[in-house]
Every structure is written in C-alpha cells, then in structure tokens.
Design a protein around this motif. Structure first.
Motif, PDB file in Angstrom:
ATOM      1  N   UNK A 114       0.831  -1.203   0.000  1.00 37.87           N
ATOM      2  CA  UNK A 114       0.000   0.000   0.000  1.00 37.87           C
ATOM      3  C   UNK A 114       0.870   1.260   0.000  1.00 37.87           C
ATOM      4  N   UNK A 115       1.941   1.212   0.768  1.00 40.27           N
ATOM      5  CA  UNK A 115       2.879   2.343   0.815  1.00 40.27           C
ATOM      6  C   UNK A 115       3.531   2.566  -0.546  1.00 40.27           C
ATOM      7  N   UNK A 116       4.008   1.491  -1.151  1.00 36.07           N
ATOM      8  CA  UNK A 116       4.651   1.600  -2.464  1.00 36.07           C
ATOM      9  C   UNK A 116       3.666   2.065  -3.526  1.00 36.07           C
ATOM     10  N   UNK A 117       2.414   1.636  -3.395  1.00 38.52           N
ATOM     11  CA  UNK A 117       1.407   1.976  -4.389  1.00 38.52           C
ATOM     12  C   UNK A 117       1.018   3.438  -4.395  1.00 38.52           C
ATOM     13  N   UNK A 118       1.445   4.206  -3.408  1.00 40.25           N
ATOM     14  CA  UNK A 118       1.163   5.636  -3.422  1.00 40.25           C
ATOM     15  C   UNK A 118       1.922   6.361  -4.530  1.00 40.25           C
ATOM     16  N   UNK A 119       3.071   5.817  -4.903  1.00 35.83           N
ATOM     17  CA  UNK A 119       3.887   6.500  -5.906  1.00 35.83           C
ATOM     18  C   UNK A 119       4.258   5.626  -7.102  1.00 35.83           C
ATOM     19  N   UNK A 120       3.973   4.336  -7.033  1.00 32.59           N
ATOM     20  CA  UNK A 120       4.293   3.435  -8.132  1.00 32.59           C
ATOM     21  C   UNK A 120       3.047   2.649  -8.539  1.00 32.59           C
ATOM     22  N   UNK A 144      -5.402  -7.565  -2.843  1.00 33.64           N
ATOM     23  CA  UNK A 144      -5.943  -7.656  -4.201  1.00 33.64           C
ATOM     24  C   UNK A 144      -6.090  -6.290  -4.848  1.00 33.64           C
ATOM     25  N   UNK A 145      -6.610  -5.323  -4.105  1.00 38.40           N
ATOM     26  CA  UNK A 145      -6.890  -4.003  -4.673  1.00 38.40           C
ATOM     27  C   UNK A 145      -5.646  -3.162  -4.848  1.00 38.40           C
ATOM     28  N   UNK A 146      -4.493  -3.645  -4.405  1.00 40.90           N
ATOM     29  CA  UNK A 146      -3.261  -2.860  -4.473  1.00 40.90           C
ATOM     30  C   UNK A 146      -2.475  -3.113  -5.755  1.00 40.90           C
ATOM     31  N   UNK A 232      15.518   7.492  -4.933  1.00 47.64           N
ATOM     32  CA  UNK A 232      14.643   8.377  -5.716  1.00 47.64           C
ATOM     33  C   UNK A 232      13.815   9.220  -4.750  1.00 47.64           C
ATOM     34  N   UNK A 233      14.396  10.257  -4.153  1.00 48.28           N
ATOM     35  CA  UNK A 233      13.678  11.037  -3.131  1.00 48.28           C
ATOM     36  C   UNK A 233      12.325  11.570  -3.599  1.00 48.28           C
ATOM     37  N   UNK A 234      12.180  11.858  -4.888  1.00 50.88           N
ATOM     38  CA  UNK A 234      10.911  12.417  -5.369  1.00 50.88           C
ATOM     39  C   UNK A 234       9.776  11.414  -5.301  1.00 50.88           C
ATOM     40  N   UNK A 235      10.109  10.122  -5.143  1.00 51.27           N
ATOM     41  CA  UNK A 235       9.065   9.101  -5.076  1.00 51.27           C
ATOM     42  C   UNK A 235       8.762   8.683  -3.634  1.00 51.27           C
ATOM     43  N   UNK A 236       9.296   9.420  -2.676  1.00 52.50           N
ATOM     44  CA  UNK A 236       9.108   9.031  -1.283  1.00 52.50           C
ATOM     45  C   UNK A 236       7.624   9.005  -0.919  1.00 52.50           C
ATOM     46  N   UNK A 237       7.090   7.837  -0.517  1.00 58.46           N
ATOM     47  CA  UNK A 237       5.680   7.766  -0.147  1.00 58.46           C
ATOM     48  C   UNK A 237       5.460   8.198   1.292  1.00 58.46           C
ATOM     49  N   UNK A 238       4.213   8.495   1.611  1.00 60.51           N
ATOM     50  CA  UNK A 238       3.847   8.744   3.000  1.00 60.51           C
ATOM     51  C   UNK A 238       3.752   7.394   3.693  1.00 60.51           C
ATOM     52  N   UNK A 239       4.461   7.222   4.801  1.00 62.38           N
ATOM     53  CA  UNK A 239       4.507   5.924   5.456  1.00 62.38           C
ATOM     54  C   UNK A 239       3.132   5.550   6.017  1.00 62.38           C
ATOM     55  N   UNK A 240       2.762   4.288   5.786  1.00 63.75           N
ATOM     56  CA  UNK A 240       1.528   3.761   6.380  1.00 63.75           C
ATOM     57  C   UNK A 240       1.829   2.676   7.401  1.00 63.75           C
ATOM     58  N   UNK A 241       3.104   2.505   7.733  1.00 63.63           N
ATOM     59  CA  UNK A 241       3.470   1.442   8.670  1.00 63.63           C
ATOM     60  C   UNK A 241       2.930   1.773  10.058  1.00 63.63           C
ATOM     61  N   UNK A 242       2.359   0.802  10.664  1.00 60.97           N
ATOM     62  CA  UNK A 242       1.786   0.982  11.981  1.00 60.97           C
ATOM     63  C   UNK A 242       0.384   1.563  11.964  1.00 60.97           C
ATOM     64  N   UNK A 243      -0.125   1.847  10.747  1.00 61.88           N
ATOM     65  CA  UNK A 243      -1.481   2.399  10.659  1.00 61.88           C
ATOM     66  C   UNK A 243      -2.488   1.326  11.009  1.00 61.88           C
ATOM     67  N   UNK A 244      -3.634   1.775  11.488  1.00 64.29           N
ATOM     68  CA  UNK A 244      -4.691   0.829  11.861  1.00 64.29           C
ATOM     69  C   UNK A 244      -5.284   0.212  10.601  1.00 64.29           C
TER      70      UNK A 244
END
Length: 244
Positions: A114-120, A144-146, A232-244
């Motif tokens: 999910x984190x990677x899918x924010x930018x890729x 599946x949806x990712x 690739x700093x421009x592709x840095x995603x917003x972290x979702x680790x630890x999210x509910x």
C-alpha cells in the motif's frame, strides 16, 4: 521511476523450495480414487519425477507447462493409462492444494505494498503453473486491490527470463522500460533478465551477492520503501506502517 514490477513467489510470499515438503495427502487421495494402488510415497515419486522432467524441458526454451500437463504425465506413470479430462483436472487441483500448504504470507506485506502503491503502479510478473494461485494468495494477503496488473508465465506461455513475458508485462502496464524497477529473488529471472530489457532491478537476497551493489539489494520487500526513497527522493511515499 513510476512502475514496480514484482516477482511473487519468494518475493511477496515465502514458499517451500521442495515440492515434497508439504506432503501429498490430497494428491494421493485423488490417485487412489482413480485406481492407483501404491503408497503416498509412490504418488510423490511419480509427481516429482513428472515435475522435474517438465521443468528440464522448460529450461531449454523457457516454455511454461501447466498443472494439467503435470497431472497427465504423473497419472500415466501411476496408472499406466491415459487419464480423462476429469481425472487430469482433479489431479491438478489436488496437487496444487498440497503445494499451496507450503506458501507462507509475510506479515506486513500488504501495508508495504500500500505504501509503495502511493507512488508506483504495481504489476506482478510471476512464473507459475496455475492461473488461480497468485490471485488467491493476494486475496489471503489482503492486497488484491493494491495490484494494477498480474502477468504470469502461464498466460504468456513462456517463463522468465524469456523476452515474451517481459514484453507482455510492459505492454499490460503501458510502461516505458526506462521507468520500471523490477524486484525479485532470482538472478536470471528478476535481476539480469529485466536489466537486459532496459529496466532497473533490485534483487531480494538475505546476504550480499557478487555483482549486485548494495543500492540494488534488499533483504525483504518490506525494506523496499526505504531503499527506493533513498535512491529516488521524489518518489518518497507517506509511510503507512503501523497504521490501523
């Protein structure tokens, strides 16, 4: 970089290397129902021999074989006759059920995807003998949806590192190879092969490997967001680790 092409087995899920490790209980029950009189070990020997024969043939031209081809060859050895279509299908289904018991989900993988899918855009490119196994395991993972695309050797007819499967994946994702990073755990299929087709590659390997810079290796896909955001700093995603 805008596309991640991801190997599946050994990369997004762990699995037993040996096809004998999970046992052959379901397969043996099917064979017994067809009239086979041997032990479970006899069943295992027939199926393993058939698998290794087909795999050796595929090593020559990278043509992928199906579970049905494997089932037919194993049943002929066990029963000494040609099976019908129903027997072939039942054998394939039971053997896949046995094999899938060795597939192990990796905790946290869905969150990482999910984190990677924010930018890729995420595309799975996998060698497999079954059309249903990758979608089924993705569903079990809750991912599946990712995934935007799934490209398998079974549908293409050729396995990695054959050019046809890379071309099919690039076409499916409508991707310029120069904007693709391929990630997987096998040197020729997931690292050397993609680079020969103009893609970048990251090898999933527990330890450093000759010929692979540390900037192109991760111990687990769970470490991939950190590696990519560093390169690739421009592709840095917003972290979702630890999210509910």
């Amino acid at each position: 970089m805008r596309h991640l092409f991801l190997d599946f087995f050994g990369t997004l899920v762990n699995y037993a290397d040996s096809r004998a490790g999970q046992g052959y209980a379901d397969t043996h029950a099917s064979m017994r129902s067809f009239g086979a009189a041997g032990t479970e070990q006899d069943t295992a020997d027939a199926w393993l021999d058939a698998f290794h024969q087909l795999n050796a043939e595929s090593d020559v031209d990278h043509r992928e074989f199906t579970m049905e081809e494997l089932s037919r060859r194993a049943i002929v050895r066990l029963l000494g006759r040609e099976p019908d279509a129903t027997e072939i299908a039942a054998g394939a289904e039971s053997n896949m059920a046995d094999w899938e018991r060795g597939v192990v989900l990796i905790p946290g993988m869905a969150l990482t995807l999910r984190e990677l899918g924010q930018t890729f855009t995420l595309t799975i490119v996998s060698n497999t003998h079954s059309a249903s196994v990758v979608p089924r395991q993705l569903a079990a993972m809750g991912a599946t949806d990712l995934i935007a695309n799934i490209v398998t050797s079974l549908e293409v007819g050729f396995r990695k590192p054959h050019s046809a499967i890379y071309r099919a994946a690039l076409d499916r994702a409508d991707a310029d190879p120069a904007r693709v990073i391929f990630v997987g755990d096998t040197w020729d299929a997931d690292f050397d092969g993609p680079r020969a087709h103009g893609m970048e590659a990251v090898l999933v390997a527990a330890a450093p490997r000759d010929g692979v810079p540390e900037s192109r290796r991760v111990s687990s896909v769970l470490d991939l967001p950190d590696l990519l955001s560093f390169r690739y700093p421009s592709t840095r995603p917003v972290s979702t680790r630890g999210a509910a």
